[in-house]
Write an enzyme that holds these catalytic residues in place. Structure first.
Site, PDB file in Angstrom:
ATOM      1  N   TYR A 221      75.294 -43.649  -1.990  1.00  0.00           N
ATOM      2  CA  TYR A 221      74.734 -44.755  -2.568  1.00  0.00           C
ATOM      3  C   TYR A 221      74.496 -44.736  -3.401  1.00  0.00           C
ATOM      4  O   TYR A 221      74.558 -43.778  -4.360  1.00  0.00           O
ATOM      5  CB  TYR A 221      74.021 -45.425  -1.728  1.00  0.00           C
ATOM      6  CG  TYR A 221      72.779 -44.941  -2.058  1.00  0.00           C
ATOM      7  CD1 TYR A 221      71.650 -45.614  -3.446  1.00  0.00           C
ATOM      8  CD2 TYR A 221      72.101 -44.173  -1.307  1.00  0.00           C
ATOM      9  CE1 TYR A 221      70.375 -45.015  -3.713  1.00  0.00           C
ATOM     10  CE2 TYR A 221      70.560 -43.923  -1.543  1.00  0.00           C
ATOM     11  CZ  TYR A 221      70.193 -44.135  -2.743  1.00  0.00           C
ATOM     12  OH  TYR A 221      69.101 -43.523  -3.063  1.00  0.00           O
ATOM     13  N   CYS A 222      75.465 -46.030  -4.507  1.00  0.00           N
ATOM     14  CA  CYS A 222      74.761 -45.929  -6.462  1.00  0.00           C
ATOM     15  C   CYS A 222      75.261 -47.205  -6.639  1.00  0.00           C
ATOM     16  O   CYS A 222      74.845 -48.071  -6.059  1.00  0.00           O
ATOM     17  CB  CYS A 222      75.900 -44.836  -6.935  1.00  0.00           C
ATOM     18  SG  CYS A 222      77.785 -45.637  -6.848  1.00  0.00           S
ATOM     19  N   THR A 223      74.706 -47.655  -7.722  1.00  0.00           N
ATOM     20  CA  THR A 223      74.588 -48.633  -8.130  1.00  0.00           C
ATOM     21  C   THR A 223      75.758 -50.031  -7.789  1.00  0.00           C
ATOM     22  O   THR A 223      75.047 -51.246  -7.332  1.00  0.00           O
ATOM     23  CB  THR A 223      74.431 -48.787  -9.682  1.00  0.00           C
ATOM     24  OG1 THR A 223      73.452 -47.843 -10.277  1.00  0.00           O
ATOM     25  CG2 THR A 223      73.770 -50.068  -9.789  1.00  0.00           C
TER      26      THR A 223
END
Length: 617
Positions: A221-223
């Site tokens: 996951y990331c922003t």
């Protein structure tokens, strides 16, 4: 799919005139990146949108701000283009930007559209080919991602082998300063935080932790999702044992929209716009102050590590101290903060020791209340040492004279060191007919030699100090033809620094600013990072030499130039804006003035320059 209508339903009524932020990316083949970039310039400019748009042959990445109605018109326009079919337009209403300094650092005071080689640079080594985006991990919606976390054995992973709890691992693809204020926390699930300073460090971390990842079902996951695309493709490129890679589609932003109470996400989601971070209904604080370890997660003060310039969390109480900030990563590498006295009688404002009648500089907007830290024996700290590069057809003496007022205003905080460029130019004069002859003559007085950092092909450069009549009137766009001489100038500057010792920063004016940017870019390519702590670029422009690639120049920078067409008749405003866009935006400051092709020394511009420099004392 009517994306704008979906956003209306998600927000409810009454937000049409509110400010909003729009994030989206699209990996797709772009046949003409320059034409698409020109469209963005015209379309977004017409809607009064601000922010960043990057267009490459592999797609588009955009972060835009403006009125909700304007952003919805933009979504409708882009959705009508087949190129953006299936794009996830992440639109959120928010408060108007109130802190101009933060908005400027985040690139939310103007529109920056750039053509890049690739949307995100996973590896800083130009010889390493990026992974194929078609190999990226499978997208999981926020609901699917949550379901997998909730049921670790995971029927949601229908294309993966059945996994036991210890076979699922969660990987955070963000930078360390982002993870310090928010991350996923799932009982009985191993979550790996790479603790990287920048995204291009992630491949090295993956290479060093392959055994932790091999044979696992990897959830990334990331922003907003774009960083997971390349990172998941990189993991899957390792072959057998790395097939089961999944990524949170739409990133943390979509997850928090789906689970307003935060779900398994703790803390706040760091964002790269004026909002700084977005939280959930939990309102819990995950971060801690670097100095006192108290709960704190607000980056609005923009405190940075004095060594690597990474954002650090420092609570208001500790910001009032005179300690030097050193991030966790630099501390692990053995760098320690300087122990500076905090005795009240040593916190003396600049100018208090000056004789009467001498100007006392203002230090507005500085987060230590205009105070300069002094050492334990109350002697002033060493001033910043700044290498100064003059403009085209100037010399060190001439530039020193023209900046004497600036040097006087900065005398308590900076030492300016001036040098000649290596390419000596022929003397040029505009012919004037004499009284007794119709043949033009050069001036009778021979001036000091003039120099350049970059020169045009076949230009006359010699040391014989011969006069040459100008072939044509002055051309304000001549810098666009100055494409040669960089290698000699780069080697020359390296030798100068080796002989004269290190400098805290570099300052360039006009062609000197263009050369300073090229020099920092080349240092970053060669050494991993520029050797200066900061750069000041006045009336600069991106020199038509080489390629800046997609990787921003990772150097705290201040860009000072005329505010609009006509104020600087030699370097257009848009050229200086373009140069500023080549630097890392979260540590990039801009000062626009109305004083032409000069470095301003009157308020409020000089105060902004001093405020920037003082943060490095």
């Amino acid at each position: 799919m009517d994306a704008a209508r979906q956003q209306d339903q998600r927000r409810g009524d009454g937000s049409k005139d509110r400010y909003g932020v729009l994030l989206y990316y699209k990996y797709a083949e772009v046949p003409d990146a320059a034409a698409l970039a020109a469209f963005y310039e015209a379309h977004c400019g017409g809607l009064a949108l601000v922010g960043r748009v990057r267009v490459g042959p592999d797609g588009v990445n955009a972060t835009l701000g403006g009125r909700m109605t304007a952003l919805e018109k933009h979504i409708a326009e882009m959705s009508s283009n087949p190129l953006f079919e299936g794009t996830d337009f992440k639109l959120a209403s928010c408060e108007d930007p109130v802190d101009e300094r933060v908005a400027r650092e985040c690139g939310f005071t103007s529109l920056s559209v750039r053509v890049v080689k690739e949307l995100v640079t996973l590896c800083s080594n130009p010889t390493s080919a990026p992974p194929e985006i078609s190999s990226a991990g499978r997208h999981l919606s926020a609901a699917e991602f949550h379901s997998v976390l909730q049921n670790v054995a995971g029927t949601s992973l229908d294309v993966a082998a059945s996994a036991e709890k210890n076979e699922v691992v969660v990987v955070d693809a963000r930078n360390m300063y982002e993870t310090r204020i928010g991350k996923f926390n799932v009982p009985n699930v191993e979550t790996l935080d790479p603790e990287i300073r920048q995204y291009s460090d992630l491949p090295s971390w993956i290479d060093e932790h392959t055994e932790k990842l091999r044979g696992k079902s990897i959830l990334m996951y990331c922003t907003g999702g774009i960083r997971c695309e390349m990172a998941s493709a990189y993991i899957r490129s390792k072959g057998e044992g790395f097939e089961n890679v999944f990524q949170l589609y739409g990133g943390i932003q979509r997850y928090l929209e789906q689970f307003p109470d935060g779900g398994y996400f703790e803390g706040k989601n760091f964002v790269f716009d004026h909002r700084i971070s977005v939280g959930s209904l939990k309102d819990n604080i995950l971060g801690t102050c670097l100095i006192c370890d108290s709960s704190y997660d607000d980056y609005s003060s923009r405190c940075r590590c004095s060594h690597c310039r990474m954002l650090v969390l420092v609570c208001p109480t500790c910001q009032d101290s005179t300690k030097e900030y050193v991030c966790e990563l630099c501390q692990k590498n053995g760098k320690e903060p300087s122990q500076i006295s905090t005795k009240q009688d040593c916190e003396i404002q600049i100018g208090l020791c000056e004789p009467s009648g001498v100007e006392k500089p203002s230090m507005s907007n500085h987060n230590v209340n205009s105070k300069v830290p002094w050492s334990n024996d109350c002697e002033p700290l060493k001033r910043l040492r700044i290498l100064c590069l003059h403009g085209f057809r100037q010399n060190a003496s001439n530039f020193k004279g023209r900046t004497s007022a600036l040097a006087k205003k900065l005398k308590h905080i900076a030492e300016l060191v001036f040098i000649d460029a290596p390419h000596e130019l022929s003397f040029v004069y505009q012919p004037i007919l004499g009284h007794c002859s119709d043949k033009p003559s050069p001036l009778s007085v021979t001036p000091k030699p003039k120099f350049a950092w970059l020169i045009a092909p076949n230009s006359s450069c010699n040391t014989e100090q011969e006069w040459k009549a100008a072939d044509v009137p002055f051309d304000p766009l001549q810098y666009q033809q100055q494409t040669e001489g960089f290698e000699e100038s780069y080697t020359y500057l390296e030798n100068i620094i080796s002989q004269m010792g290190s400098f805290d920063g570099i300052l360039g004016f006009s062609q000197g600013a263009a050369m300073a940017a090229l020099f920092c870019r080349q240092q970053q390519k060669t050494c991993g990072a520029p050797k200066f702590r900061f750069g000041v670029f006045c009336s600069g422009y991106p020199a038509p030499v080489g390629d800046f690639d997609g990787e921003p120049i990772k150097l705290p920078s201040l860009h000072c130039f005329g505010n609009g067409e006509g104020h600087d008749r030699q370097i257009a405003n848009r050229a200086s804006v373009e140069l500023a866009g080549l630097f890392q935006q979260d540590c990039c400051s801009v000062v626009e003035h109305d004083m032409g092709h000069i470095i301003p020394t009157r308020p409020p511009y000089i105060d902004q320059i001093k405020s920037f420099l003082s943060s490095f004392l």
